[in-house]
Each structure stands twice: as structure tokens, then as C-alpha cells.
Design a protein around this motif. Structure first.
Motif, PDB file in Angstrom:
ATOM      1  N   TYR A 101       1.226 -10.770  10.425  1.00 55.59           N
ATOM      2  CA  TYR A 101       1.249  -9.900  11.599  1.00 55.59           C
ATOM      3  C   TYR A 101       2.457  -8.964  11.543  1.00 55.59           C
ATOM      4  O   TYR A 101       2.345  -7.775  11.865  1.00 55.59           O
ATOM      5  N   SER A 102       3.587  -9.500  11.130  1.00 58.98           N
ATOM      6  CA  SER A 102       4.794  -8.671  10.995  1.00 58.98           C
ATOM      7  C   SER A 102       4.583  -7.575   9.958  1.00 58.98           C
ATOM      8  O   SER A 102       4.991  -6.421  10.149  1.00 58.98           O
ATOM      9  N   LYS A 103       3.934  -7.925   8.853  1.00 57.96           N
ATOM     10  CA  LYS A 103       3.656  -6.947   7.803  1.00 57.96           C
ATOM     11  C   LYS A 103       2.716  -5.859   8.315  1.00 57.96           C
ATOM     12  O   LYS A 103       2.912  -4.668   8.059  1.00 57.96           O
ATOM     13  N   TYR A 104       1.704  -6.275   9.069  1.00 53.71           N
ATOM     14  CA  TYR A 104       0.755  -5.323   9.630  1.00 53.71           C
ATOM     15  C   TYR A 104       1.457  -4.357  10.587  1.00 53.71           C
ATOM     16  O   TYR A 104       1.220  -3.136  10.547  1.00 53.71           O
ATOM     17  N   LEU A 105       2.313  -4.882  11.440  1.00 54.83           N
ATOM     18  CA  LEU A 105       3.059  -4.018  12.361  1.00 54.83           C
ATOM     19  C   LEU A 105       3.950  -3.039  11.610  1.00 54.83           C
ATOM     20  O   LEU A 105       4.089  -1.874  12.004  1.00 54.83           O
ATOM     21  N   ASN A 106       4.534  -3.493  10.509  1.00 51.61           N
ATOM     22  CA  ASN A 106       5.393  -2.606   9.716  1.00 51.61           C
ATOM     23  C   ASN A 106       4.584  -1.445   9.134  1.00 51.61           C
ATOM     24  O   ASN A 106       5.053  -0.304   9.110  1.00 51.61           O
ATOM     25  N   TRP A 107       3.367  -1.733   8.664  1.00 51.74           N
ATOM     26  CA  TRP A 107       2.506  -0.651   8.149  1.00 51.74           C
ATOM     27  C   TRP A 107       2.254   0.384   9.239  1.00 51.74           C
ATOM     28  O   TRP A 107       2.281   1.583   8.981  1.00 51.74           O
ATOM     29  N   GLN A 108       2.004  -0.108  10.447  1.00 51.21           N
ATOM     30  CA  GLN A 108       1.767   0.816  11.561  1.00 51.21           C
ATOM     31  C   GLN A 108       2.995   1.669  11.851  1.00 51.21           C
ATOM     32  O   GLN A 108       2.898   2.879  12.077  1.00 51.21           O
ATOM     33  N   GLN A 109       4.145   1.033  11.821  1.00 53.82           N
ATOM     34  CA  GLN A 109       5.386   1.732  12.166  1.00 53.82           C
ATOM     35  C   GLN A 109       5.756   2.811  11.156  1.00 53.82           C
ATOM     36  O   GLN A 109       6.294   3.861  11.517  1.00 53.82           O
ATOM     37  N   VAL A 110       5.455   2.581   9.871  1.00 55.49           N
ATOM     38  CA  VAL A 110       5.797   3.575   8.844  1.00 55.49           C
ATOM     39  C   VAL A 110       4.675   4.590   8.640  1.00 55.49           C
ATOM     40  O   VAL A 110       4.796   5.486   7.799  1.00 55.49           O
ATOM     41  N   GLY A 111       3.591   4.455   9.390  1.00 50.31           N
ATOM     42  CA  GLY A 111       2.536   5.453   9.352  1.00 50.31           C
ATOM     43  C   GLY A 111       1.501   5.289   8.267  1.00 50.31           C
ATOM     44  O   GLY A 111       0.761   6.238   7.975  1.00 50.31           O
ATOM     45  N   PHE A 139       0.798  -1.220   0.000  1.00 47.95           N
ATOM     46  CA  PHE A 139       0.000   0.000   0.000  1.00 47.95           C
ATOM     47  C   PHE A 139       0.834   1.276   0.000  1.00 47.95           C
ATOM     48  O   PHE A 139       0.309   2.358   0.228  1.00 47.95           O
ATOM     49  N   GLU A 140       2.119   1.146  -0.276  1.00 45.02           N
ATOM     50  CA  GLU A 140       3.000   2.304  -0.156  1.00 45.02           C
ATOM     51  C   GLU A 140       2.582   3.468  -1.054  1.00 45.02           C
ATOM     52  O   GLU A 140       2.780   4.633  -0.697  1.00 45.02           O
ATOM     53  N   ASN A 141       2.023   3.191  -2.206  1.00 39.68           N
ATOM     54  CA  ASN A 141       1.679   4.253  -3.157  1.00 39.68           C
ATOM     55  C   ASN A 141       0.167   4.490  -3.274  1.00 39.68           C
ATOM     56  O   ASN A 141      -0.277   5.151  -4.208  1.00 39.68           O
ATOM     57  N   VAL A 142      -0.600   3.974  -2.339  1.00 39.05           N
ATOM     58  CA  VAL A 142      -2.052   4.129  -2.381  1.00 39.05           C
ATOM     59  C   VAL A 142      -2.438   5.524  -1.907  1.00 39.05           C
ATOM     60  O   VAL A 142      -1.980   5.991  -0.861  1.00 39.05           O
ATOM     61  N   LYS A 143      -3.279   6.210  -2.687  1.00 38.27           N
ATOM     62  CA  LYS A 143      -3.744   7.551  -2.343  1.00 38.27           C
ATOM     63  C   LYS A 143      -5.132   7.455  -1.705  1.00 38.27           C
ATOM     64  O   LYS A 143      -6.148   7.679  -2.340  1.00 38.27           O
ATOM     65  N   ALA A 144      -5.173   7.090  -0.451  1.00 40.05           N
ATOM     66  CA  ALA A 144      -6.435   6.991   0.278  1.00 40.05           C
ATOM     67  C   ALA A 144      -6.207   7.491   1.691  1.00 40.05           C
ATOM     68  O   ALA A 144      -5.123   7.324   2.262  1.00 40.05           O
ATOM     69  N   GLU A 145      -7.245   8.111   2.250  1.00 41.45           N
ATOM     70  CA  GLU A 145      -7.117   8.614   3.607  1.00 41.45           C
ATOM     71  C   GLU A 145      -7.164   7.491   4.631  1.00 41.45           C
ATOM     72  O   GLU A 145      -6.617   7.607   5.727  1.00 41.45           O
ATOM     73  N   ARG A 146      -7.860   6.406   4.279  1.00 42.71           N
ATOM     74  CA  ARG A 146      -7.902   5.226   5.139  1.00 42.71           C
ATOM     75  C   ARG A 146      -7.819   3.990   4.259  1.00 42.71           C
ATOM     76  O   ARG A 146      -8.355   3.963   3.163  1.00 42.71           O
TER      77      ARG A 146
END
Length: 271
Positions: free
Chosen positions: A224-234, A203-210
Motif C-alpha cells: 500500500y505504501s508503494k502504491y501511494l508513492n507511485w501516486q505521489q510521484v505521478g 515502473f519508473e522507466n516504463v514507457k506506457a500511457e497507463r
């Protein structure tokens, strides 16, 4: 006393304007004032009435019974959702798809979408999926629900709203995506829905507010690791579905444990 437009009331009470109009026109539950131009104006008493109506509906009372309850002329009926579910099933069994479409459309106007989906549609789908003899009815219902979701999403885009990407992750019940789209659309969200679940989302290049990601069952450790990474990078990724509920249960346990010796409670919810 303050006066509110129907749009303001919808935002304050968390309910679709279409539903407010149905409560007024069909059931006489609301009596708003009118501007010279004919626009509805609600006061604080109307807001309190709306909250009371929502409370009855949340308890399973059919909207057709609410007026008598508000007037103190009738005792509440606790199994209203079951009655609505049975009504929808009976129409399905008639094998008249247009009647099913019309009923879902009417129910969608009369009830908050989240209540209707959670208390009627999802239980009925579970009931139909439990027996192979009703799999045809489940397929008919799912097709009509998808049609309804498309209409709901199109209607929501006619007004200002937050842009949301809705996608599935891994093995899921795909109709659940469309059901969630109905709920979100009635909340005023602009939904871009990916109908095919993603095996490895990026989802790095997705233009969505949510970014809302529906996942079911126990997550793999890699997920789970991937999900945590998304959280960490905002990235604005939020989990939905049973996977989200399992992780929340783990977080609640972790909060209650207050000890490193307990280990990571998320472990029991991962595969």
C-alpha cells in the motif's frame, strides 16, 4: 439528423465494430445506411437502438432474443447469461477444443467483451475451480482463453490506441490477466502483458500511457505504501482486481466517516 461512421459509433457507444457488424449481419438488429463506397452510416435513431440493445444485454438477455424484444413480440428472459454459461460448459464437456474455440470466437463477436467475461467466463471458471473433478476442463478453458486474448491483443494493435502495460502483483489467478487483456483490447487498448506476476514492481522507466496492476486480496502495508508513492510521484499506475475493490470500499468508508477519530479505514483492508 447527424450521420456517424461505424468507428464513431463504436467510440460513442463503447462497443467494438466487430460486434456491431455481427448484430447487423447475423441478427438483423441494425439497418445502417451506406455510402457510395459501401461504408456503413448510422444516424441518431441507430445510436438509440444500439443503447437499447446494450441495455437488454446488460440485463442478461441473449442477443438472439433482442430483435423480438425490440419489436415488442417477446417478454425478456432474465437468465440469459446463465444459459450462455451452460452452453459453453456443455461444449467443454464434449472435449472438442475446436468447438470451444469457435463458440468463444462467436460469442466474442456477438457480445461486448466486458459483459461476456464478467457474466459468463468468470462465473464458469469459478464453477469449474470449485471441484477437483472439473480441473481438467478449467485448464482446457484457460488455455483457449489465453489464445483468444493473444488474438484480441494482436487485432487491437492494427488500429490506433493507447499503450497499456498490464501486470500482476503478488499471488494472483494468472488467467485473470488474460481475461482483462481481452476486455481492454476490445476497448481499443494496445496491451503489453507481463504473464508472470511481479513480487516487487518498479515502473519508473516504463514507457506506457497507463500501467494497470492486477492484485488480489488484502494488500500488505508495504504494498500500500508503494502504491501511494507511485501516486505521489505521478506514475500512471492503476490497481485492478479485488485489492482495488477493497481499497475503494475503504475510501468510501473514509468519506462517510468525516472524522479523524475513526482512524484510517484502509487499515482493515491491509495485512
Amino acid at each position: 439528423m447527424s450521420l456517424y461512421s461505424i468507428g464513431e459509433v463504436a467510440r460513442i457507444c463503447g462497443i467494438n465494430p466487430v460486434t456491431l457488424r455481427a448484430w447487423q449481419r447475423r441478427y438483423g438488429l441494425l439497418k445502417p445506411q451506406r455510402t457510395e463506397g459501401g461504408h456503413r452510416l448510422f444516424d441518431d435513431n441507430d445510436l438509440e437502438t444500439i443503447r437499447t440493445i446494450i441495455g437488454w444485454i446488460n440485463r442478461g438477455v441473449q442477443v438472439s432474443q433482442v430483435k423480438a424484444l425490440l419489436e415488442g413480440n417477446e417478454a425478456p428472459v432474465a437468465n440469459g447469461w446463465v444459459q450462455i454459461e451452460q452452453k459453453l460448459l456443455l461444449v467443454l464437456q464434449e472435449d472438442k477444443t475446436q468447438k470451444v474455440r469457435q463458440l468463444i470466437l462467436e460469442l466474442g463477436r456477438e457480445y461486448p467483451a466486458e459483459n461476456l467475461i464478467n457474466h459468463v467466463v468468470r462465473p464458469l471458471r469459478t464453477r469449474l475451480s470449485a471441484n477437483i473433478s472439473t480441473s481438467y476442463l478449467l485448464g482446457v478453458l484457460d488455455g483457449i482463453l489465453i489464445e483468444h486474448a493473444v488474438m484480441s491483443m494482436a487485432a487491437a494493435r492494427k488500429k490506433p490506441g493507447v499503450k497499456v502495460l498490464l501486470a500482476g502483483w503478488g499471488e494472483i489467478d494468472r488467467t485473470e490477466l488474460w481475461l482483462e487483456a481481452i476486455v481492454l483490447s476490445h476497448q481499443g487498448k494496445h496491451i503489453d502483458l507481463l504473464p508472470e506476476p511481479l513480487a516487487d514492481p518498479h515502473f519508473e522507466n516504463v514507457k506506457a500511457e497507463r500501467i494497470l496492476l492486477w492484485a488480489e486480496g488484502r494488500m500488505t502495508r508495504a504494498h500500500y505504501s508503494k502504491y501511494l508513492n507511485w501516486q505521489q510521484v505521478g506514475l500512471p499506475v492503476e490497481l485492478l482486481g479485488s485489492a482495488a475493490m477493497l481499497l475503494q470500499s475503504a475510501a468510501d468508508e473514509e468519506s462517510a466517516a468525516h472524522s479523524a477519530e475513526e482512524g484510517d479505514p484502509h487499515d482493515k483492508y491491509l495485512t
